[in-house]
Structure formats: C-alpha cells, structure tokens
Design a protein around this motif. Structure first.
Motif, PDB file in Angstrom:
ATOM      1  N   ILE A   1       5.371   9.388  -3.374  1.00 23.73           N
ATOM      2  CA  ILE A   1       5.803   9.191  -1.986  1.00 23.73           C
ATOM      3  C   ILE A   1       5.267  10.322  -1.096  1.00 23.73           C
ATOM      4  CG2 ILE A   1       7.819   9.219  -0.460  1.00 23.73           C
ATOM      5  CD1 ILE A   1       9.337   7.724  -2.714  1.00 23.73           C
ATOM      6  N   ALA A   2       5.391  11.564  -1.558  1.00 24.43           N
ATOM      7  CA  ALA A   2       4.921  12.707  -0.769  1.00 24.43           C
ATOM      8  C   ALA A   2       3.414  12.631  -0.536  1.00 24.43           C
ATOM      9  CB  ALA A   2       5.277  14.015  -1.474  1.00 24.43           C
ATOM     10  N   LEU A   3       2.681  12.259  -1.572  1.00 23.11           N
ATOM     11  CA  LEU A   3       1.227  12.168  -1.446  1.00 23.11           C
ATOM     12  C   LEU A   3       0.835  11.016  -0.528  1.00 23.11           C
ATOM     13  CD1 LEU A   3      -1.471  13.299  -2.218  1.00 23.11           C
ATOM     14  CD2 LEU A   3      -1.385  12.005  -4.363  1.00 23.11           C
ATOM     15  N   ALA A   4       1.540   9.897  -0.640  1.00 25.13           N
ATOM     16  CA  ALA A   4       1.265   8.754   0.248  1.00 25.13           C
ATOM     17  C   ALA A   4       1.483   9.172   1.708  1.00 25.13           C
ATOM     18  CB  ALA A   4       2.159   7.583  -0.109  1.00 25.13           C
TER      19      ALA A   4
ATOM     20  N   ALA B   1       8.756   1.269   0.749  1.00 29.46           N
ATOM     21  CA  ALA B   1       9.226   1.665   2.081  1.00 29.46           C
ATOM     22  C   ALA B   1       8.264   2.652   2.741  1.00 29.46           C
ATOM     23  CB  ALA B   1      10.618   2.288   1.976  1.00 29.46           C
ATOM     24  N   PHE B   2       7.334   3.201   1.967  1.00 27.76           N
ATOM     25  CA  PHE B   2       6.447   4.236   2.485  1.00 27.76           C
ATOM     26  C   PHE B   2       4.985   3.791   2.571  1.00 27.76           C
ATOM     27  CE2 PHE B   2      10.141   6.205   0.631  1.00 27.76           C
ATOM     28  CZ  PHE B   2      10.500   7.156   1.575  1.00 27.76           C
ATOM     29  N   ALA B   3       4.561   2.899   1.681  1.00 25.91           N
ATOM     30  CA  ALA B   3       3.169   2.444   1.674  1.00 25.91           C
ATOM     31  C   ALA B   3       3.092   1.102   0.960  1.00 25.91           C
ATOM     32  CB  ALA B   3       2.280   3.468   0.954  1.00 25.91           C
TER      33      ALA B   3
ATOM     34  N   ILE C   1      -1.409   9.192   4.568  1.00 23.10           N
ATOM     35  CA  ILE C   1      -1.215   8.327   5.733  1.00 23.10           C
ATOM     36  C   ILE C   1      -1.267   9.153   7.017  1.00 23.10           C
ATOM     37  CG2 ILE C   1       0.493   6.890   6.936  1.00 23.10           C
ATOM     38  CD1 ILE C   1       1.364   5.909   4.107  1.00 23.10           C
ATOM     39  N   SER C   2      -0.717  10.377   6.972  1.00 25.98           N
ATOM     40  CA  SER C   2      -0.741  11.244   8.156  1.00 25.98           C
ATOM     41  C   SER C   2      -2.163  11.632   8.541  1.00 25.98           C
ATOM     42  CB  SER C   2       0.087  12.511   7.906  1.00 25.98           C
ATOM     43  OG  SER C   2      -0.567  13.388   6.992  1.00 25.98           O
TER      44      SER C   2
END
Length: 332
Positions: free
Chosen positions: A67-70, A116-118, A74-75
């Motif tokens: 999740i953190a890497l995604a 929910a994140f990617a 994305i940022s």
C-alpha cells in the motif's frame, strides 16, 4: 561475519523439536531452491514487476508495504496495479477486485483492502494476473508475495521482515519459520525492508546484519490519525493477522485499556457466531470491540458499525534506496 544470536539464545533454536525436524527443514529449503532455479523461464512482462515478498512464512508486513509503495508511485503520476494470489476460497481469476462489489470471502481480505488504494487483481495463476494488469494499462505492477514463485520474472524484489521476530531460529519449515535459508533469500533480494521500532531495528542489524547482502531500508507501522480519542477507552481487541500481538501492542500504545485480546488465525472467517460471542464478552467487560483494517473487511455487514478499526500506515525512515531502485528500472 557475526553469527546470529538467535541461534544460541532463541528458545526455538534450543527446542528439541526444531533439531528433530531440521532434516525436513533442509529438504524444504532444497525444494524451494530447485523451484526458484527455474526463474529463468518466468514470464517477462512488458512493464516493471516489483515483488513484495518475504522468506518468513506468515505476516511480515507485505500488505502495508504494498500500500505504501503504491501510494508513493501514484503520487509520482505512475499508473500502478497490484497483483495478488488471493487466498484459499477466493475466486480463481484473473479478476479485478472492486470494493463495493466483492466481499473478502470472494477475493481475500488483503486484496480487498489494497483495492482501496490502487487497481488490484487476484489470480491463482500469477502470469494471468500480470497479463491482465498489463492489458489494463499498468505502468508498474506490484506483485503481492511470490518471491519464491518463478512463474513471473521480477524486475525488483523487496523482501519484508519483521524487525522484532527477525528470521527466528534460521531454520526452514517445519523446523523454523523460513521458506528458504536466509543467505539464499538475501542473494536474490534487491532490497531488504525491516519493519519495527528503533530498538528492534538496532537488534535486527546486530543479529542479522552479516547475512544482509543487499541494500537495507527500515520502516515502522504508525497508527493513522483519525481523530478518535483512545485514551482510557476500555476495549476488547481481536485480530486475525500474521502477528496479532503487534496490533494489541499498538492498541495499548494508543492509550486504550486492553481488557481482553483475542488472537485469531490469519484470515479466519469472522462468522456471525464468532462476532456475537465477542460482542457478549465485550458487553460483560463494558468494553468496545476493536480490530484491524484487514479484519474489518471480513466483518459481517451487521457488525461494521459496531466495531472500531485502528488503521495503520507504513512510514519509511528513508525512501532513497527504494526511490533510486525504481528510478533505475523505469529508465531501462
């Protein structure tokens, strides 16, 4: 090279059962080595594939790392897709996970959380999952787990380890917690990410630093600030994750009064019967039910408003190692 102190002081290393099972552990490690040796024949995707895996069986923090890497990618404007195998009982795939459409028993709790994140895909056949993500426009694919699976070529492999547990007694299953020997895994890893507080990180480096043959980053799980005041709240906490004690410690650190902690099996179904039992016990204690984000996606609909969640996020102390590695693979 320093010999890990776990080999001398860990209860597991002195346990006669671990010594008795050591030959089976050696055979397990040999089987992993033979499987990994076929990696040259793996599918080469048209976009970079970053594997977030481990050499320990069980929870090490792969999901929060993914999740953190995604979020990081994305940022930077990169189209990221996640590919997961799901878990036993989930659909075969390839299937794109949709929060509002799917439930945890269909796709798995971790894929449902990551969706929910990617964009997230599940597929028992990892090659099919990677191809589905490619066809859907992924610029980078994050492969959740699969470090020992040779079916897909990994552009970059990040091995995640819990800094407190380390590599246990350094033995392979069933004599210890490992899927393969530490040295073998570290030779194939591009980055090692250890997760834990500063004291655990220092102890991890002391015990295992001599075995780390790749760049090493560290991170910790930090509760997400939601505005909830946990101070003095009486709670009954339950968790069906790889290391439930970490969650219980987090709840206590937030200032809650942990009156009871129920450790469930990883991915254990949260049936109506189980939840009603926990609710009755919590009521008898005058406590609030509390669980993890991953468990929350498995809650029966009728309990979603009755259980509080403690979300956590992975914070890297320094992104330079991972950012540099990603910049390299994107430039190729």
């Amino acid at each position: 090279m320093r010999t890990p102190s776990y080999w001398f002081t860990s209860p597991d290393s002195l346990d006669w059962r671990a010594r008795l099972l050591a030959p089976l552990g050696w055979l397990y490690g040999l089987g992993t080595a033979r499987r990994v040796a076929r990696a040259g024949s793996g599918y080469h995707a048209s976009v970079p594939v970053i594997c977030i895996g481990n050499i320990n069986a069980g929870g090490t923090g792969k999901t929060p790392t993914t999740i953190a890497l995604a979020q990081r990618l994305i940022s930077k404007g990169i189209e990221v897709h996640i590919v997961s195998r799901g878990h036993r009982g989930s659909e075969e795939g390839p299937l794109r996970v949709e929060e509002g459409r799917h439930k945890a028993d269909q796709v798995g709790d971790e894929p449902l959380l990551m969706a929910a994140f990617a964009p997230t895909w599940i597929a028992r056949d990892r090659v099919k999952g990677v191809k589905a993500a490619e066809d859907a426009g992924a610029e980078i694919i994050l492969m959740d787990d699969g470090f020992q699976n040779p079916s897909v070529h990994k552009t970059l492999s990040i091995v995640v380890v819990d800094a407190v547990k380390g590599f246990g007694n350094a033995r392979c299953i069933p004599a210890g917690p490992l899927r393969e020997p530490v040295r073998a895994g570290m030779k194939r890893a591009d980055i090692l990410l250890s997760i834990g507080h500063s004291r655990a990180q220092a102890k991890f480096v002391q015990d295992w630093g001599g075995e780390i043959a790749c760049p090493h980053s560290s991170a910790q799980l930090v509760p997400l600030q939601t505005g909830m005041d946990w101070q003095g709240m009486d709670v009954l906490a339950f968790a069906g994750i790889g290391l439930p004690d970490k969650f219980f410690a987090t709840v206590s650190d937030l200032g809650a009064n942990l009156l009871r902690a129920e450790a469930l099996a990883d991915h254990q179904p949260l049936t109506e019967a189980l939840m009603k039992r926990l609710e009755v016990e919590a009521a008898a204690l005058g406590a609030q039910l509390v669980t993890t984000e991953k468990d929350a996606v498995r809650l029966p609909d009728s309990f979603r408003r009755r259980v509080l969640t403690v979300p956590v996020r992975l914070e890297l102390l320094d992104w330079d190692v991972i950012d540099g590695a990603i910049a390299e693979i994107m430039a190729d």
